[in-house]
Design a protein around this motif. Sequence first.
Motif, PDB file in Angstrom:
ATOM      1  N   SER A 135       0.827  -1.207   0.000  1.00  0.00           N
ATOM      2  CA  SER A 135       0.000   0.000   0.000  1.00  0.00           C
ATOM      3  C   SER A 135       0.864   1.262   0.000  1.00  0.00           C
ATOM      4  N   PHE A 136       2.120   1.101   0.432  1.00  0.00           N
ATOM      5  CA  PHE A 136       3.040   2.234   0.426  1.00  0.00           C
ATOM      6  C   PHE A 136       3.778   2.328  -0.900  1.00  0.00           C
ATOM      7  N   ALA A 137       4.268   1.217  -1.383  1.00  0.00           N
ATOM      8  CA  ALA A 137       5.002   1.200  -2.650  1.00  0.00           C
ATOM      9  C   ALA A 137       5.034  -0.225  -3.190  1.00  0.00           C
ATOM     10  N   PRO A 138       5.021  -0.390  -4.532  1.00  0.00           N
ATOM     11  CA  PRO A 138       5.098  -1.725  -5.127  1.00  0.00           C
ATOM     12  C   PRO A 138       6.400  -2.419  -4.746  1.00  0.00           C
ATOM     13  N   ALA A 139       6.389  -3.731  -4.775  1.00  0.00           N
ATOM     14  CA  ALA A 139       7.588  -4.510  -4.452  1.00  0.00           C
ATOM     15  C   ALA A 139       8.736  -4.098  -5.368  1.00  0.00           C
ATOM     16  N   GLY A 140       9.935  -3.998  -4.789  1.00  0.00           N
ATOM     17  CA  GLY A 140      11.122  -3.616  -5.549  1.00  0.00           C
ATOM     18  C   GLY A 140      11.361  -2.112  -5.588  1.00  0.00           C
ATOM     19  N   THR A 141      10.408  -1.327  -5.098  1.00  0.00           N
ATOM     20  CA  THR A 141      10.580   0.132  -5.075  1.00  0.00           C
ATOM     21  C   THR A 141      11.531   0.530  -3.948  1.00  0.00           C
ATOM     22  N   PRO A 142      12.514   1.363  -4.217  1.00  0.00           N
ATOM     23  CA  PRO A 142      13.386   1.830  -3.136  1.00  0.00           C
ATOM     24  C   PRO A 142      12.561   2.614  -2.097  1.00  0.00           C
ATOM     25  N   THR A 143      12.615   2.171  -0.858  1.00  0.00           N
ATOM     26  CA  THR A 143      11.882   2.832   0.220  1.00  0.00           C
ATOM     27  C   THR A 143      12.797   2.970   1.428  1.00  0.00           C
ATOM     28  N   GLY A 144      12.357   3.757   2.399  1.00  0.00           N
ATOM     29  CA  GLY A 144      13.143   3.906   3.616  1.00  0.00           C
ATOM     30  C   GLY A 144      12.398   4.710   4.654  1.00  0.00           C
ATOM     31  N   ALA A 145      12.997   4.777   5.831  1.00  0.00           N
ATOM     32  CA  ALA A 145      12.473   5.579   6.934  1.00  0.00           C
ATOM     33  C   ALA A 145      13.661   6.151   7.683  1.00  0.00           C
ATOM     34  N   ALA A 146      13.479   7.329   8.237  1.00  0.00           N
ATOM     35  CA  ALA A 146      14.601   7.972   8.927  1.00  0.00           C
ATOM     36  C   ALA A 146      14.101   8.991   9.946  1.00  0.00           C
ATOM     37  N   LEU A 147      14.972   9.225  10.902  1.00  0.00           N
ATOM     38  CA  LEU A 147      14.791  10.330  11.832  1.00  0.00           C
ATOM     39  C   LEU A 147      15.823  11.376  11.419  1.00  0.00           C
ATOM     40  N   VAL A 148      15.348  12.556  11.013  1.00  0.00           N
ATOM     41  CA  VAL A 148      16.227  13.560  10.416  1.00  0.00           C
ATOM     42  C   VAL A 148      16.077  14.891  11.140  1.00  0.00           C
ATOM     43  N   ARG A 149      17.201  15.506  11.445  1.00  0.00           N
ATOM     44  CA  ARG A 149      17.184  16.868  11.983  1.00  0.00           C
ATOM     45  C   ARG A 149      17.285  17.821  10.804  1.00  0.00           C
ATOM     46  N   ALA A 150      16.253  18.666  10.654  1.00  0.00           N
ATOM     47  CA  ALA A 150      16.183  19.549   9.493  1.00  0.00           C
ATOM     48  C   ALA A 150      17.067  20.770   9.679  1.00  0.00           C
ATOM     49  N   ALA A 151      17.732  21.176   8.597  1.00  0.00           N
ATOM     50  CA  ALA A 151      18.582  22.367   8.656  1.00  0.00           C
ATOM     51  C   ALA A 151      17.754  23.628   8.826  1.00  0.00           C
ATOM     52  N   GLU A 152      16.522  23.617   8.298  1.00  0.00           N
ATOM     53  CA  GLU A 152      15.702  24.825   8.284  1.00  0.00           C
ATOM     54  C   GLU A 152      15.321  25.294   9.680  1.00  0.00           C
ATOM     55  N   ASP A 153      14.944  24.368  10.547  1.00  0.00           N
ATOM     56  CA  ASP A 153      14.464  24.781  11.870  1.00  0.00           C
ATOM     57  C   ASP A 153      15.092  24.006  13.020  1.00  0.00           C
ATOM     58  N   ASP A 154      15.999  23.079  12.714  1.00  0.00           N
ATOM     59  CA  ASP A 154      16.706  22.299  13.727  1.00  0.00           C
ATOM     60  C   ASP A 154      15.784  21.358  14.491  1.00  0.00           C
TER      61      ASP A 154
END
Length: 280
Positions: A214-233
């Motif tokens: 439901s998120f992406a078809p099989a074989g599609t590059p996917t990922g998840a991350a915790l990211v600190r944004a440069a714009e607002d920290d």
Amino acid sequence: MSLPELHEEIDRSFGDGPAHRPVSERIQAGRTALVRRRVTAGVAALAVVAALGGTTWALAPGGDPRAGEGYVATDPPPTPGESESAAPAWEDNTPLRYLDGELQIRPGVVVHDRIENPYGYQPPKKSDALDITFEGKRQWAIVRLTERGYGYSSTAPSNGWASFSAYVADQVDGATGGDDGWPETLRLTDQGTVVASPGSEILQRTDDPRLGDSFAPAGTPTGAALVRAAEDDFAYFVVWRVIDGKLDVITTPPDDVVGATFDELVSYARSQYDSGEGLR
């Protein structure tokens, strides 16, 4: 003529004078005058108060509403039957927020200038830029409301900009987070690799979040991350997919990250996509 007779003669010389008004009329007249004074005082107070959403902006001494200087946010009086604790408590270090679709200014914040909807969003999305003093510190801030919640960013005045309006224009022109209103946290390299955007930092990530078809078809590059944004920290939890060579990043509000581990965030995203609801 005796002394008593002289007193009577003097009293008669003044006459009876006009009749006294009934006591009930005099009391009512006094009450009317009191009400009139109270109403006049109320009108004078309303002359320097303007309501914005659920918050009242009161004009500080010497302020000029046409110049946008000196507005001090104060709590509005509760409406009849409304509890004073009806509004949620303010988060620490948050001078601005949207509540029920309306911009609110934290009580005590001084508003020097405001630019409404600098991003040109269409309702129900909104944006506001404000030059404020919060807890004794001047700052230029931008707050945006999208379908995913609201985001807030700020900077010290004149931190590379000649004026408040120049700062706002630069933020709008340089916005790279797409129409969703979130800051850019990730980018796709020419080699097809997902990396942090300039100035941002990936704190944790997985390239196998197992979010399902439901998120992406099989074989599609996917990922998840915790990211600190440069714009607002701020730290954002994001999931991404690369479809037809284009990076699609889905961002959750930073408030949703507080108190949760990275594994818990990934697990939550997985359950959302398993249910078909997703994060959008």
